[in-house]
Design a protein around this motif. Structure first.
Motif, PDB file in Angstrom:
ATOM      1  N   ASP A 759      24.844  -4.144  24.794  1.00 20.11           N
ATOM      2  CA  ASP A 759      23.461  -3.684  24.858  1.00 20.11           C
ATOM      3  C   ASP A 759      23.325  -2.790  26.090  1.00 20.11           C
ATOM      4  N   GLU A 761      20.881  -1.459  27.808  1.00 23.33           N
ATOM      5  CA  GLU A 761      19.892  -1.836  28.818  1.00 23.33           C
ATOM      6  C   GLU A 761      20.351  -3.065  29.598  1.00 23.33           C
ATOM      7  N   GLN A 764      23.197  -2.138  32.003  1.00 24.59           N
ATOM      8  CA  GLN A 764      22.739  -1.420  33.196  1.00 24.59           C
ATOM      9  C   GLN A 764      22.039  -2.362  34.173  1.00 24.59           C
ATOM     10  N   GLU A 765      21.325  -3.352  33.646  1.00 23.75           N
ATOM     11  CA  GLU A 765      20.693  -4.346  34.525  1.00 23.75           C
ATOM     12  C   GLU A 765      21.750  -5.145  35.278  1.00 23.75           C
TER      13      GLU A 765
END
Length: 787
Positions: A759, A761, A764-765
């Motif tokens: 995923d 997102e 990146q988190e």
């Protein structure tokens, strides 16, 4: 808030499973009414064959008894058929003149058996095999020594034939095809199954079309279109089913082969849903249990107001046990111009495996005789994993026959595909609830409660759990004898209460021993460091070795490791190390398997002077942190380009240096398939391939070596770097203290870890939090070095 009225038309497996999902999401949302044409509660139609075969009773295949309906305040009408739907008034009318209003309607009308439109089909002794009544009819007419003919060589026909043999009849299976189970098997597997069933007493007539059922009022035999005939005292038609769409069609709901639905299982009327065998979704009608349950879950979420991506269809897989023969198939199992197959045909052990590949991806498989790899193969197909040539051949190797086959399965492996029940879930249920029988496991977990194909595996797993060989105890345990709380509970309370010191944790959470022990103190310190990165500022600096990264030894001396990222050094660095060793008479010098130089037995009084003269960054992998990255540099095995792997190893080591982890984390980067860095036995291993980087997870090179599982194939250096960095951070955040990567992978499941990392997102988190943690850690080291 007033409850909405929900009506379910059809009391079968798919419809009632959908109701179960709704009750799980929001048990108080609806007043539920269910109509069933049969005079029975919800039962498992798939297991009717086991009743016919004498393996179980009618009561045993009941899924939900009347107490279940009463418990959930469901109004059940059995033996009553919905005859019409008034879409304008939102009312259903039954054949008993009952009218019931609805806010939402679910149609789960299933299928009806197809009866061949031939002369004599209405004679006494001719029956279908679809319902409890059909099963009772067959058992009443079956007479030992008499002849039975089963028309249809599919699954249902073979199951019926097995039951008739058990009832003492002489059974012939009539099939218009050239081999058995054409929809599930290729010709080789079909012929193998035929041979096994013939050895059990079944007879087969292939490429036969029935023209007439002979006899006067009662069946006496079959006449075929080629002029041949056979005698028969009982005829069972098992030539397939047809979606039951009569009610939908006459009510003005759009129908093609079956009831047309969208991705949320809504029909052409948005107030009316449909689920199960009566449904056509994106041009496909499904008849297997797992897709129907998947549909029911999506429908339940949507009708309860939960938005998701909807139902996107299912990859069809079939797990069967026909008269003791294990059979599995999935996806495309016939080769074509764009695909190739690898096969194993073991005539001695009656095992056949065929795996179909297209562009390094598996697209289908057929297994007969040994289906223990089915879950792994299904996962490879679903995830479209790139598979190396070496792995392809390894997939055909026979499993280790020593001990229980379930012992080698990871906890995350699915035992029951229909209900998605894992090995770990069954072990946990058995240990927590004290389950002793397969029936108790079924009631508690639903494993083996649908098609029944996994029942032998559940039986084996239960036997394994109760054996001395099993050491897999996954019941929740307290962190240590100092507290009754589990690690998850401790971390949760630390966050909820904002506890920022070890003393606060042990005091506020009522530790039995106020000072803790060797188990809980380092664990609490680690969790504090993860939750509050600034916590490390408050800790005492660990002697001088934390400042200069010298490693203290038990004899009072120290070891210095000049930093050589990826094992790469220079003539200048080597000369400086040699000069220092000569000057301070450091006699013990070693080059380790990680391609690092160790200066051993440096006396404490010389430590500061040696470090000052050396004036080089030092490596320290003491304790639970990322270890030096192992690389392969030698040219004696092959002449591949080592530079890309060295660059990746250097980049990883520079960015993960000094990072604390739940347990020591070993990484290896191999330049090619020769695996010179032993990457498959590292916690995280990387192997260069022509299509990118294979990334492995959960290996171990300890006394009992473990091979890591292929996580993914990253096509570029950048993506490989990002996936590995994100993986390290997710391990740091979600693993228990001292939990190895292979234990963590088994607990969370490889599929879950992939879902997180793939995923964009979420990845990146993870990378953002890792960057913040690294910055904090480096700041702490700089501050401590300046003190």
């Amino acid at each position: 808030m007033k409850k909405q009225k929900l009506v379910l038309v059809g009391n079968g497996m798919a419809g009632v499973r959908c109701i179960e999902e709704i009750l799980t999401i929001n048990p108080d949302a609806f007043d539920i009414t269910i109509f069933g044409s049969e005079p029975h509660v919800n039962y498992n139609r798939i297991l009717l064959s086991t009743v016919l075969q004498g393996g179980t009773t009618m009561d045993a295949i009941t899924i939900n008894d009347r107490n279940w309906y009463e418990k959930h305040r469901i109004q059940l009408y059995t033996g009553e058929t919905v005859a019409a739907i008034d879409k304008e008034k939102q009312v259903v009318m039954t054949d008993k003149n009952r009218e019931v209003p609805y806010d939402h309607l679910i149609m789960a009308t299933g299928s009806t058996p197809f009866i061949l439109p031939i002369p004599g089909a209405d004679k006494e002794g001719v029956t279908a095999f679809r319902t409890i009544e059909d099963c009772k009819t067959i058992m009443e007419h079956a007479k030992p020594g008499e002849k039975a003919a089963v028309i249809g060589g599919g699954l249902l026909g073979l199951e019926a034939a097995r039951g008739l043999i058990n009832l003492g009849m002489d059974v012939s299976v009539v099939h218009k095809g050239s081999y058995l189970l054409e929809r599930q098997l290729d010709q080789t597997a079909g012929k193998m199954l035929q041979e096994e069933l013939e050895s059990q007493g079944m007879k087969f007539l292939f490429e036969k079309q029935t023209e007439n059922i002979t006899g006067t009022s009662r069946v006496e035999g079959l006449l075929f279109k080629d002029g041949t005939k056979i005698d028969a005292d009982l005829v069972v038609m098992a030539v397939g089913v047809r979606p039951n769409v009569q009610l939908a069609r006459q009510s003005g709901i759009e129908v093609n082969r079956a009831i047309l639905v969208n991705d949320y299982l809504q029909t052409s009327d948005p107030k009316i849903y449909a689920v199960g065998e009566c449904v056509e979704h994106r041009g496909t009608v499904y008849g297997l249990v797992k897709p129907l349950y998947e549909q029911g879950k999506v429908l339940a979420g949507h009708i309860c107001g939960i938005e998701d991506q909807g139902y996107e269809g299912s990859v069809l897989s079939t797990q069967l046990k026909i008269s003791g023969v294990e059979v599995f198939s999935v996806g495309q199992f016939h080769e074509d111009a764009a695909s190739k197959a690898i096969k194993l045909y073991d005539e001695v052990n009656r095992v056949y495996k065929k795996l179909i590949f297209q562009d390094h991806k598996m697209i289908g498989a057929v297994l007969i005789g040994d289906t223990r790899d089915r879950t792994r193969l299904l996962d490879m197909i679903l995830k479209q994993k790139d598979i190396s040539d070496f792995e392809k051949m390894a997939l055909l190797h026979p499993p280790n026959e020593n001990g229980y086959s379930v012992a080698a399965m990871p906890l995350s492996e699915v035992i029951c595909n229909c209900n998605n029940v894992t090995k770990g879930a069954i072990i946990e249920a058995v240990q927590k609830e004290g389950l002793a029988t397969v029936e108790e496991v079924r009631k508690c977990t639903k494993a083996s409660g649908s098609c029944g194909g996994c029942k032998p595996l559940v039986t084996e797993l239960l036997t394994y759990i109760n054996s001395d060989e099993c050491n897999e105890n996954i019941s929740q345990k307290s962190m240590c004898p100092c507290t009754s709380l589990t690690e998850d509970e401790v971390v949760k309370e630390m966050q909820l209460l904002g506890l920022t010191t070890v003393q606060e944790v042990m005091g506020k959470l009522n530790w039995y021993n106020s000072s803790g022990c060797d188990i809980c103190r380092p664990a609490v310190e680690y969790y504090l460091g993860m939750i509050f990165p600034e916590f490390e500022n408050k800790q005492e600096i660990h002697l001088e070795n934390e400042r200069v990264n010298a490693i203290s030894q038990t004899n009072g001396t120290y070891t210095l490791i000049p930093q050589m990222y990826g094992g790469v050094t220079s003539a200048e660095q080597l000369r400086k190390i040699a000069d220092i060793a000569m000057k301070y008479e450091i006699e013990n010098i070693a080059i380790t398997s990680e391609q690092r130089i160790h200066l051993l037995d440096v006396k404490k009084e010389l430590l500061s002077a040696v470090c000052a003269d050396l004036n080089m960054p030092l490596s320290s992998t003491y304790g639970n942190m990322v270890q030096n990255v192992k690389t392969c540099i030698g040219e004696h095995v092959c002449q591949c380009d080592k530079q890309p792997s060295l660059r990746l190893a250097v980049e990883l080591e520079q960015n993960l240096e000094f990072l604390k982890t739940p347990y020591r984390l070993k990484l290896g980067v191999s330049a090619c398939m020769h695996n010179g860095a032993g990457s498959t036995t590292k916690d995280i291993g990387v192997i260069g391939m022509d299509r990118g980087w294979e990334i492995y997870l959960g290996g171990s090179s300890g006394r009992i070596a473990r091979s890591g599982e292929l996580l993914t194939v990253a096509p570029t250096d950048e993506e490989a770097f990002e996936i590995i960095m994100g993986l390290v951070q997710y391990y740091r955040e979600s693993a228990n203290y001292l939990e190895r990567t292979w234990q963590w992978t088994e607990r969370l499941g490889l599929i879950h870890i992939r879902e997180v990392l793939f995923d964009p997102e979420l990845r990146q988190e993870l990378l953002k939090r890792l960057e913040e943690d690294l910055a904090m850690r480096k700041k702490i080291l700089v501050e401590s070095d300046s003190q």
